[in-house]
Design an enzyme around this catalytic site. Sequence first.
Site, mmCIF file in Angstrom:
data_model
loop_
_atom_site.group_PDB
_atom_site.id
_atom_site.type_symbol
_atom_site.label_atom_id
_atom_site.label_comp_id
_atom_site.label_asym_id
_atom_site.label_seq_id
_atom_site.Cartn_x
_atom_site.Cartn_y
_atom_site.Cartn_z
ATOM 1 N N GLU A 93 0.813 -1.217 0.000
ATOM 2 C CA GLU A 93 0.000 0.000 0.000
ATOM 3 C C GLU A 93 0.848 1.270 0.000
ATOM 4 O O GLU A 93 0.322 2.369 0.136
ATOM 5 C CB GLU A 93 -0.936 -0.005 1.215
ATOM 6 C CG GLU A 93 -1.894 -1.199 1.208
ATOM 7 C CD GLU A 93 -2.922 -1.162 2.322
ATOM 8 O OE1 GLU A 93 -2.874 -0.218 3.149
ATOM 9 O OE2 GLU A 93 -3.774 -2.065 2.377
ATOM 10 N N THR A 265 -8.981 6.665 15.623
ATOM 11 C CA THR A 265 -7.554 6.573 15.311
ATOM 12 C C THR A 265 -7.183 7.385 14.069
ATOM 13 O O THR A 265 -7.931 7.448 13.096
ATOM 14 C CB THR A 265 -7.143 5.108 15.106
ATOM 15 O OG1 THR A 265 -8.106 4.465 14.265
ATOM 16 C CG2 THR A 265 -7.082 4.378 16.434
ATOM 17 N N ASP A 330 -18.637 2.628 10.996
ATOM 18 C CA ASP A 330 -17.246 2.603 10.541
ATOM 19 C C ASP A 330 -17.037 3.566 9.376
ATOM 20 O O ASP A 330 -16.303 3.282 8.439
ATOM 21 C CB ASP A 330 -16.814 1.184 10.142
ATOM 22 C CG ASP A 330 -15.319 1.073 9.856
ATOM 23 O OD1 ASP A 330 -14.562 1.957 10.285
ATOM 24 O OD2 ASP A 330 -14.921 0.106 9.177
ATOM 25 N N CYS A 634 -11.479 -16.311 13.052
ATOM 26 C CA CYS A 634 -10.617 -16.670 11.918
ATOM 27 C C CYS A 634 -10.959 -15.913 10.641
ATOM 28 O O CYS A 634 -10.103 -15.748 9.765
ATOM 29 C CB CYS A 634 -10.716 -18.169 11.625
ATOM 30 S SG CYS A 634 -10.705 -19.225 13.077
#
Length: 709
Positions: A93, A265, A330, A634
Site C-alpha cells: 500500500e 484513530t 465505521d 478466523c
Amino acid sequence: MTTTLHAGARALAVACLLHACTFSEQAPSTAPAGAALDASRLNAAAGEPGNWMTHGGTYAEQRFSRLDRINQGNVDRLGLAWTYKLDIDRAVEATPIVVDGVMYTTGPFSIVYALDARNGELLWKYDPGVAKTRARDGCCGPVNRGVAVWKGKVFVGAYDGRLIALDAASGKPVWSVDTLIDANRSYTITGAPRVVKGKVLIGNGGAEFGVRGYITAYDADDGEQAWRFFTVPGNPALPPENEAMARARDTWFGDQYWKLGGGGTVWDSMAYDPELDLLYIGTGNGSLWNRQARSAGKGDNLYLSSIVALRPDTGEYVWHYQTTPGDQWDFTATQTITLADLEIDGETRQVLMQAPKNGFFYVLDRRTGELLSAEPYAPVNWADGVDPDSGRPRINQEVADWSQGPRVLVPGPLGAHNWMPMAFSPDTSLAYIPVQEAPALLVPDNEATFKGRGRFQVGSQPVELPEDPAALAKTVAAYKGRLVAWDPVAQKEVWRQPFPSIWNGGALATAGGLVFQGNVNGKVAAYAADDGEPLWEAPANTGVVAGPVTYEVDGEQYVTFMAGWGGAFPLAFGGLASNAKVAPEARILTYKLDGTGTLPAPRRVARSLPDTLPALTADAGTLDQGRDLYNDNCGICHGFSALGGGVIPDLRYLDEQGHQAFPAIVAGLYADKGMPSFAGDLSLEQIEAIHQYLIKRTGDLRRELQSAR
C-alpha cells in the site's frame, strides 16, 4: 533488525581497503541522499516535479505532478523500465518517495527499501523485525503506506508501533521510539509519517480492536516527543488533557466508552497548509462501532470521523468538522485530505476536500472548517443528504439504526471510498476518486464488552457470507468498483471507468492530461484526465491497491506502481473477490517511454482439495457454533464463511497433515509463520467445532466443483 547493503556498496568497501581509504557504514563518506530536503523544499515541492518528496506529492496532498513528458499523445509507448521483487507477498500500500534520484518505499511488515530510481538497483534494505504474530493486532494485514524523508533521514512507522529514523544513505537506524500508550491493546502503525517544521507526525491504527486514538509529533533530530493530541476522551476519573478533550467529554455517554477504547484513530490521512500554518488530520471510526454499546446509544462522540485542524508546533486544536456525528457504521474520515484553491460563486476559496467512507464529497473552507458543500458521490441509504446550514447529515433512522435490529447499509463499513488515495488536477479542476459500492448487513450485539487484545470487536454479531453458491453470486454482483472524475465545485460526476469489483487502486493525475491507476484485475492503466478515455494498460500479475507516483531523473520521466494484492477486502471478504483472477505477488513496477523490460510470468499456485477428509461428526448445533466461532476468530484473515481470498491460506484446502495438526496449529504450532496462538481464547471443544465447520465447508466446495463439471 537487519540492514542490507547492495553489491556496489560492498565493492566500494573492498576498494577502500585495497587503496588505504576509509569506509564506515555508520558514517558514509558522501552526503546522505535527501540531505537538503528541508522545510523550504517541501513547502515549494510543486516547483520540483522531478521529485516526489512527500506522501501526496506536496503538503497539499493533491497527488498531481507537473511532469508532462508522458502525455495523452505518447502514453501508449509506455514500457517496463524496471521491476523489483519485494520480500513478502502480502498487501502493498506504499506511496514511494523519490528524492534526488533515490526511491524510498516499504513493503509488508514495514520493510524499507532504498533503490536507484533509474534502474531499480537496491541501495539498501532495512527490516525492523516486526514479529509475524503481530499481524493479529490489525484488521487488514501487516501493511505499510510508506516513509517520510527529511534532512538525510528516512522515517518509517513499524507495524508494531515503533517510529524509526534511518540514515538515508546507509539505512542504519539513528533513533527509535515506541509510540504506543498501552502495550496491552492492539495498536499498530500502517500509515506513512509526515514531517512538518522539523517534527515527525504519526498516528496509530486499531479502532476495530478497542483502542483510543491519538496523533503524536516527535523531533526529527532525536525522536523526543514534542506533543500528542488525543482524538477521543479517556478515563473520566482523570482530568482531560486539554480544552478540546473537555469539550469532547460532553458528547460521550455511559461508563463503557473509555473501557472500550473509543476509537478515532489517525491511521492515514494528513495535510498541511504552510501559509495558514494548519495541520489537518482525519480521524477514524468509533470503538466499538455499535454506539448503543459504546455510548448508551447517543451523543456526537467527538472527535470520531472528523477532520481536525491543529497547530503543528504545539498540537493545539483550532477547529473540527465531523463528517459523521455519532459514527456507528465505521464511516471513517481518514480518507485523502486534499487542499486546493477553487473558484466558488465568483470567489477564490481556500478549500479542503474529502471523499470519506460515508459516501458524501465534502468541500470545506480550510481556514475555518465551514462547510461549503456536500453531495453524494456514490449510492447512500443511511442519510438523505447533508444539511447545508448545520453541516449535519439527515440520517434515515429506519435504515441506519442497526442497534434496533439487522440493517443493510449502503455504503457498508468498507466505505464508498476506502484508504486508496484520490487525486486532484488543478488543470481539469477534477478530483479522481476510487469509488466502490460495498453494502453490508449489520446485526447488533448491544451487550458487547472489551474482549481483550488481538480480537476483532465492533459490537456486531459475527459477519458471515452466503454459503449457498447462488446467494453468494448475487452478493458478489452487488459489489462494484469504478474510477470517478468528480467536479468539486458543481458537485457532480463528470466521467467514470467501471470495474467488476471493489478494491481498486489509488489515483495519480499529471500535467500530461493523464490519470494513472492500478486495479483489482491485476492491471495498471492510464486514462485521459478530461474525459476518461482508456489510453494505456499493462499487466501487473496481481491486484494493485496503492497509489502510483511519477518522477524524473536525467531528463527521463518514470511512473511507478507498488503492486501487491491484499488488505481488508481480499482477506476478510475473499469470497466476494472471486473475479480477481490473480495470485498475490509483491513487486515494484516502473515504466518509461519505450521501456523494453519484461515482467516475469505470473505465479499460479495450483490448489487441489484433499483426497480424503476427517469424518464430519458434528450435529447441526455444533456446526452453527463452529461457523460463528470461525467467523469471529478466523474470518478476518482467512475469509468469512471460509471463503478465502487467496492472500493467506484458504482453509477449505487443508491437506491431510493440516487436518491432523489442526488443534496444534490453532494453539500456536505455526506462530513463527505468523499464525498466532488462540490457546488462551478457545477451548479444545471450540477448536474442534471450528474444525468440523471447515470439514463441512470443504465438502460444500467439492460438491460445488463437481456440479460445475
